[in-house]
Design a protein around this motif. Sequence first.
Motif, mmCIF file in Angstrom:
data_model
loop_
_atom_site.group_PDB
_atom_site.id
_atom_site.type_symbol
_atom_site.label_atom_id
_atom_site.label_comp_id
_atom_site.label_asym_id
_atom_site.label_seq_id
_atom_site.Cartn_x
_atom_site.Cartn_y
_atom_site.Cartn_z
ATOM 1 N N HIS A 1 -3.575 -6.539 -5.624
ATOM 2 C CA HIS A 1 -2.969 -7.108 -4.418
ATOM 3 C C HIS A 1 -3.239 -8.607 -4.331
ATOM 4 N N GLN B 1 -9.394 2.677 -9.079
ATOM 5 C CA GLN B 1 -9.401 1.853 -7.876
ATOM 6 C C GLN B 1 -10.726 2.008 -7.133
ATOM 7 N N ASN C 1 0.838 -1.208 0.000
ATOM 8 C CA ASN C 1 0.000 0.000 0.000
ATOM 9 C C ASN C 1 0.868 1.252 0.000
ATOM 10 N N GLY C 2 0.455 2.202 -0.831
ATOM 11 C CA GLY C 2 1.200 3.463 -0.879
ATOM 12 C C GLY C 2 2.481 3.389 -1.675
ATOM 13 N N ALA C 3 2.681 2.305 -2.423
ATOM 14 C CA ALA C 3 3.930 2.139 -3.168
ATOM 15 C C ALA C 3 4.012 3.090 -4.353
ATOM 16 N N GLY C 4 2.864 3.571 -4.829
ATOM 17 C CA GLY C 4 2.878 4.481 -5.969
ATOM 18 C C GLY C 4 2.240 3.902 -7.217
ATOM 19 N N LYS C 5 1.537 2.789 -7.067
ATOM 20 C CA LYS C 5 0.948 2.124 -8.239
ATOM 21 C C LYS C 5 -0.121 2.992 -8.898
ATOM 22 N N THR C 6 -1.033 3.501 -8.061
ATOM 23 C CA THR C 6 -2.097 4.337 -8.620
ATOM 24 C C THR C 6 -1.519 5.631 -9.194
ATOM 25 N N THR C 7 -0.529 6.167 -8.511
ATOM 26 C CA THR C 7 0.116 7.371 -9.029
ATOM 27 C C THR C 7 0.709 7.097 -10.409
HETATM 28 N N1 LIG Z 1 -2.928 13.636 -4.994
HETATM 29 C C1 LIG Z 1 -2.016 13.318 -4.052
HETATM 30 N N2 LIG Z 1 -1.525 14.277 -3.232
HETATM 31 C C2 LIG Z 1 -0.616 13.988 -2.294
HETATM 32 N N3 LIG Z 1 -0.116 12.759 -2.081
HETATM 33 C C3 LIG Z 1 -0.558 11.758 -2.859
HETATM 34 C C4 LIG Z 1 -1.543 11.978 -3.874
HETATM 35 N N4 LIG Z 1 -1.801 10.802 -4.484
HETATM 36 C C5 LIG Z 1 -1.016 9.894 -3.872
HETATM 37 N N5 LIG Z 1 -0.270 10.455 -2.903
HETATM 38 C C6 LIG Z 1 0.705 9.766 -2.054
HETATM 39 O O1 LIG Z 1 1.575 9.048 -2.886
HETATM 40 C C7 LIG Z 1 1.885 7.786 -2.332
HETATM 41 C C8 LIG Z 1 1.548 6.710 -3.319
HETATM 42 O O2 LIG Z 1 0.146 6.576 -3.400
HETATM 43 P P1 LIG Z 1 -0.596 5.612 -4.434
HETATM 44 O O3 LIG Z 1 -2.055 5.878 -4.332
HETATM 45 O O4 LIG Z 1 0.030 5.764 -5.771
HETATM 46 O O5 LIG Z 1 -0.264 4.186 -3.823
HETATM 47 P P2 LIG Z 1 -0.782 2.747 -4.294
HETATM 48 O O6 LIG Z 1 0.436 1.968 -4.603
HETATM 49 O O7 LIG Z 1 -1.803 2.865 -5.344
HETATM 50 O O8 LIG Z 1 -1.415 2.205 -2.945
HETATM 51 P P3 LIG Z 1 -2.700 1.265 -2.715
HETATM 52 O O9 LIG Z 1 -2.247 -0.125 -2.869
HETATM 53 O O10 LIG Z 1 -3.083 1.574 -1.303
HETATM 54 O O11 LIG Z 1 -3.722 1.681 -3.698
HETATM 55 C C9 LIG Z 1 1.132 7.690 -1.029
HETATM 56 O O12 LIG Z 1 2.013 8.032 0.009
HETATM 57 C C10 LIG Z 1 0.049 8.721 -1.161
HETATM 58 O O13 LIG Z 1 -0.271 9.271 0.097
#
Ligand SMILES: Nc1ncnc2c1ncn2[C@@H]1O[C@H](COP(=O)(O)OP(=O)(O)OP(=O)(O)O)[C@@H](O)[C@H]1O
Lengths: 257, 336, 289
Positions: free
Chosen positions: A211, A86, A39-45
């Motif tokens: 996941h 997501q 979680n929070g690895a940056g995948k969605t980003t």
């Molecule tokens: N719009 C935003 N503004 C500030 N921080 C952000 C934003 N979007 C994501 N983050 C931060 O960037 C990091 C990566 O988030 P991301 O959503 O990409 O993780 P993820 O891998 O998709 O996690 P998950 O498995 O929980 O979906 C996290 O620390 C999150 O808090």
Amino acid sequence: MSALLEVDGVSRRFGGLYALRDVSFSVGEGEIVGLIGPNGAGKTTCFNVVSGTLAPSTGTVRFKGHQIAGLKPSAIVALGLARTFQATTVFPTATVLENVMRGAFARTPVSPLASLFNTGAARAGLAASEERCARLLERLGLAPFRHQPAGELPYGHQRRLGVAIALAAQPQLLMLDEPVAGLNPEESAEMGRLIRDLHETEKVTVLLVEHHMRLVMGICHRIVVLDHGEKIAEGLPAEIRSDRSVIEAYLGTEEEA
Amino acid sequence: MHDPRLPTTGSGRLPGSAAGRTWAVRLGALAALLAAAALPHFVSNQFYMHMANLALLNAIFTMSLGLIAAVGQLSLGHAAFAATGAYISALGALHLKLPPLLGIAASGLATALVAAILGKILLRLRGVYFVLVTFLAGQVVTLVALNWESVTRGANGLVGIPPISVLGYSLGARAQFYYFALAAFVGVFILLRALMRSQYGRAFRSIAENIELAESSGIDASRYQVIAFAIGSGIAGAAGAVMAHYIRYVSPDTFTFHESVAYITMLVVGGRQTLTGAVLGAAFLTPLPELLRGFVSMQHIIYGAVLVSVLIFLPGGLASIGHRIAKMTRGGRPRP
Amino acid sequence: MDFSTLLAQAALNGLVIGTMYMLMAIGFTLVFGIMRIVNFAHGEFYMLGAFSAFFTYAQWEVPFVFCLVIAALTIGALGALVERAIIRPFRNDELSGMIATLGVSVVIQNAAVVAWGPTPRAMPNVVDGVLSVGPFTFPLSRLVVIATAALIFAVFWFFMQRTRTGRAMRAVAQDADTALIQGIRVNTIYPIAFAISVALAALAGALMAPIFSVSPFVGLTPMLKAFVVVILGGLGSVPGAVVGGLLLGLIESFTATALGSLVADILQLLLVILILLVRPWGLLGQKEA
Ligand SMILES: Nc1ncnc2c1ncn2[C@@H]1O[C@H](COP(=O)(O)OP(=O)(O)OP(=O)(O)O)[C@@H](O)[C@H]1O
Ligand SMILES: [Mg+2]
């Protein structure tokens, strides 16, 4: 095998935090690639940057040779790259069919102006588009609900509708963000079959964030692993399964079976 | 809108009952139009004619505001565009002897152009931020109209604006102007209805409902928001010009923040979801002051109270009453 | 009159107006930060405060300190009622909530016209006399306004920092979801926040009543200025409202002397629109994460 999508040295910062740091990978035509990480690895980003929802702080993204980083999402969809979300996945008050028609917006062979005057050609084009959307719903098993508001569908059906909306854009590359999150085991298995089936019959290339490790290991040809915004591993499912750094990254986070 | 739960026959075509209802709606619209056209023959009271004219113009303002609301943005500066259009056409008529019809068209185009340029900048803001910025921009227009005395004549306003004339035939009298207003109303209604039923409408609704998903579906949100804002504001500008030629006068008080609020009130009370809602809101709230003639504050209190009550108890507005009743009666019937 | 006297006077006037803007903006920004509501009726509570002071002080001759307490309590209670009855249904719909406050504003303003008539009324000063410092003389009435406003702010600040309720309010403003998980009850916090917000507006109105006149229409300008200040300082930021309010008052006082107030107003609005476009989180505020 030529690369359909090339992510090259992409970083994305939020204030002081690097959500992505110098990430590079590629997806070849016809592949199913998994993108995993805690979680929070940056995948969605990463999805947001590739699909145009976010601009990268640095780095380039190429799709079919076009530089797409910083383009509008709508322009990227038009090139043939569609994604699901997501969380928010459907237009809740519109009917299921209307949801898919909206997804097909970029592929509807009607100029908005022609549709304003409701010309014969426009009507024919819209009818063709509707026909195609109806077939898509049929294929995803959503046809019986097509006149229901999407928000009234059970959760599992809504997730599937989210995929249908993306598919309606007739993408060459389909990016799915946790498509089975919250689904029960049967629904998850069904979604897995659907992804494989789409890949085989429609020749859709897939980039999958998930996941659900069994699903990822089962259908992906190749896997990219992110942790704290950085790529820590890339390889075949079997290699990833036994990779030390991947196991460490997941240690302490509850890994789903 | 047809009922989503109705069983469909063949390739999604609706069964006979719904088609019959479509015809009923068309006949009803035709009857309403005929009745509206005959109105001046039955109403000799000048004040009622004036009310009818204002209701038609308010319906145009409210429908055009509804178009902007249809992309999920609420403009609190709608009256400012009406004011801009009113001043443009009035100045054109007074200084350049521009025929009012030309002035009205020019006002519409000019305000649409201004809105397109402003929209590109302002529409980056969403939700309450957009409301705030349109509110402030509206205040700027009022202040400029007050302050730019050499052109606008300040608080005194512009007087002696000529009435609209069509083919040399002056529409100064209320009953004559009524036909012009009715034609304008029908024209705007048809245009906006076609727009909302086209791919534009599909894009607008998608954006309002879920902007992220809309963009990922290939809909260029900022483009369609600018289009809706420009068309809506352009219509408001043209209608403002029409108003100036009807009341023959325009001042900084003609279109203020209070008018912007009044249009929002009509839109919300009538129903934000449909074009009919905007029309119902204007038709219901314009003559309301008539009940309290001469007691302006009481009217305003009722406006405000109606607005708040509708928001709380009937969020879909008056237009949703029919829908609700239909749903209730259908709910009582067993499903096939 | 020489130049330095003129400057000193402009500075004093600027501070007086600035404290009024500050009180208005704090309340406005508080409600936005906590409830995500843009309160278009905020100016009407200022107007009610002015009327309350007018009746209690000018007509019933209650000591001014008590006039302030009465204004804050009665109008604060009215605010809590408004929150309960009208704002609460729109918890998850900030746009409809904002439209509702437009309705509230129209009703309050016109009810005031019906009850008290549209004619402006003058209210006597709370204290007379001047304070002489070297070559400068300052009217005591103005100094009292500044001192009282500072005191009100101190009480507010103490409340926000030191009391449980104040801390809960800050927690909700910072991160509503986490605050809710920690068991902070929205149904008690929201009416209190709204009451405090409009009580501050009422106090501003009461303090300004002797300086400006009292009429049902006096609320619009302070509200407009509260918008301006809050956009300068960042929507939701209390320190931004304080600094922005004082700064705007001073700037206005000096530019109005130089440019004339209408032109100054137009320039101010254009500037604020620009800021809103470039830095929607405010000139002094921090970008939201
Ligand atoms: N719009 C935003 N503004 C500030 N921080 C952000 C934003 N979007 C994501 N983050 C931060 O960037 C990091 C990566 O988030 P991301 O959503 O990409 O993780 P993820 O891998 O998709 O996690 P998950 O498995 O929980 O979906 C996290 O620390 C999150 O808090
Ligand atoms: Mg994610």
